[in-house]
Design an enzyme around this catalytic site. Sequence first.
Site, PDB file in Angstrom:
ATOM      1  N   TYR A   1      36.458 -23.869  15.001  1.00 27.81           N
ATOM      2  CA  TYR A   1      37.262 -25.112  14.253  1.00 27.81           C
ATOM      3  C   TYR A   1      38.430 -24.926  14.985  1.00 27.81           C
ATOM      4  O   TYR A   1      39.024 -23.905  14.854  1.00 27.81           O
ATOM      5  CB  TYR A   1      37.072 -25.084  12.934  1.00 27.81           C
TER       6      TYR A   1
ATOM      7  N   ASP B   1      42.300 -19.600  20.197  1.00 28.85           N
ATOM      8  CA  ASP B   1      42.883 -20.154  19.092  1.00 28.85           C
ATOM      9  C   ASP B   1      42.966 -18.947  18.155  1.00 28.85           C
ATOM     10  O   ASP B   1      42.035 -18.590  17.379  1.00 28.85           O
ATOM     11  CB  ASP B   1      41.886 -21.185  18.841  1.00 28.85           C
TER      12      ASP B   1
ATOM     13  N   LYS C   1      49.236 -20.649  10.538  1.00 32.00           N
ATOM     14  CA  LYS C   1      49.051 -20.051   9.183  1.00 32.00           C
ATOM     15  C   LYS C   1      50.338 -19.007   8.956  1.00 32.00           C
ATOM     16  O   LYS C   1      51.131 -19.198   8.533  1.00 32.00           O
ATOM     17  CB  LYS C   1      47.755 -19.510   9.227  1.00 32.00           C
TER      18      LYS C   1
HETATM   19  N1  PLP Z   1      42.305 -23.614  14.346  1.00 36.37           N
HETATM   20  C1  PLP Z   1      41.756 -22.753  13.371  1.00 36.37           C
HETATM   21  C2  PLP Z   1      41.197 -21.396  14.088  1.00 36.37           C
HETATM   22  C3  PLP Z   1      41.905 -22.884  12.249  1.00 36.37           C
HETATM   23  O1  PLP Z   1      41.274 -22.155  11.340  1.00 36.37           O
HETATM   24  C4  PLP Z   1      42.586 -23.889  11.645  1.00 36.37           C
HETATM   25  C5  PLP Z   1      42.489 -24.414  10.370  1.00 36.37           C
HETATM   26  O2  PLP Z   1      42.073 -23.680   9.524  1.00 36.37           O
HETATM   27  C6  PLP Z   1      42.969 -24.913  12.689  1.00 36.37           C
HETATM   28  C7  PLP Z   1      43.111 -24.508  14.009  1.00 36.37           C
HETATM   29  C8  PLP Z   1      43.811 -26.185  12.165  1.00 36.37           C
HETATM   30  O3  PLP Z   1      45.151 -25.611  11.446  1.00 36.37           O
HETATM   31  P1  PLP Z   1      45.803 -26.930  10.493  1.00 36.37           P
HETATM   32  O4  PLP Z   1      44.731 -26.672   9.387  1.00 36.37           O
HETATM   33  O5  PLP Z   1      47.078 -26.087  10.200  1.00 36.37           O
HETATM   34  O6  PLP Z   1      45.866 -28.049  11.000  1.00 36.37           O
END
Ligand code: PLP
Length: 443
Positions: A155, A250, A283
Amino acid sequence: MPTNLPCPLEAPAVSTNAELFERAQRAIPGGVNSPVRAFKAVGGTPRFIARAQGPYMWDAEGKRYIDYIGSWGPMILGHGHPAVLDAVLKAAHDGFSFGAPTEREVELAEEIIRHVPSIEQVRLVSSGTEAAMSAIRLARGATGRSKLIKFNGCYHGHADALLVKAGSGLATFGHPTSAGVPPEVVQHTLVLEYNDIAQLEEAFQTQGDEIACVMIEPIAGNMNFVRASVPFVKRLRELCDQYGALLVFDEVMTGFRVALGSAQSLYAQALPGFQPDISVFGKVIGGGMPLAAFGSSRKVMQQLAPLGPVYQAGTLSGNPVATACGLATLREIAKPGFYESLSARTQALVQGLDAAAASAGLPFCTDSQGGMFGFFFGKDLPQNYPAVLATDQARFNRFFHAMLDQGVYFAPALYEAGFVSAAHSDEDIAATVAAAAAALRQE
Ligand code: PLP
């Protein structure tokens, strides 16, 4: 009537979680502002949290939970860490938002760059979604190509081009996973199976010259906890280099969570010299405030406006209160011994869970890195998303509720990672393991 008489204190109205959920559902779609909070995967009533301190959260009914969600990752120091709170309060007094540059943004950028050698420049944004979306635009702008590869089960936030599931074959691009995303928007997104080297090679052989970037969660926390294998990451790096595609890590979840240098530092230990081209953070770098970032080499980052042709902007980007929170958090976690102690605590937790499952005679496995962990009701650690979904979901759901009843708050879905903070004590871990042993004995 004299005004200096004390007011008779009314007992504060206590709403139950169920009452709040009902009220929430009238005002907010599904009663929540982010779907996983609704407990849809596990059933039952979501807990409405009133406050949190250290490793604990209290719900609206006053029940205490040991928190292993940590706001889905940011709260690596636990809730209300004094140094972080102090920095946030000071910053708030100086002003909430200016829409002009501040010294603290520079400090936070420098702090990220200092710990992550692949990054020479970084741009701050407000959410992981925004950071991942911007990283893809940057990769496309820098390469002049359109196609991107992502992996099933990873994700990267909810930008349209990333809400996609695999098509029927490698030659076909994906299908939207959300209504409202036109098929044309995902026509450039190819979805492959995580850890599948043969598929990756085939994809590059057939369309490598058109691929702008490959985006991956190096340890996939959105399928609970699945590591990209070292041979897979090695091949990924080789293929990106060979075909001129950019490798995007990511690290919204793993960044500063699994190690100070993030997951990429762990792969660099196994593959000397290894670096991704672009990294995405969120985060932990915001410490619980809306803050995220993406970074790369100076050459790639100079493609961004105002220097280059790739547009990207944000009214609240680099917000002064959020950067104060992130900076204070990063300064705490950079102290010597922080990750050793966090890892030891996390390992004590997963080993305790393993032992509890073993004595209950249940197939169970765990993995962890730094302050992030996963557990599965299955014999072997899954290597990809279909394998995660093949683990015992009904048992997971029962376990989740049995733990919640005993005041232990794990993520309310089989495909989510867990997080330990520096505030979790040995006693908290021992209490969690004892609760797990009791829950698993009932299975
Ligand atoms: N990338 C990863 C690996 C994530 O776990 C998340 C959210 O949990 C995101 C992107 C998206 O981040 P946000 O919820 O701050 O938009």
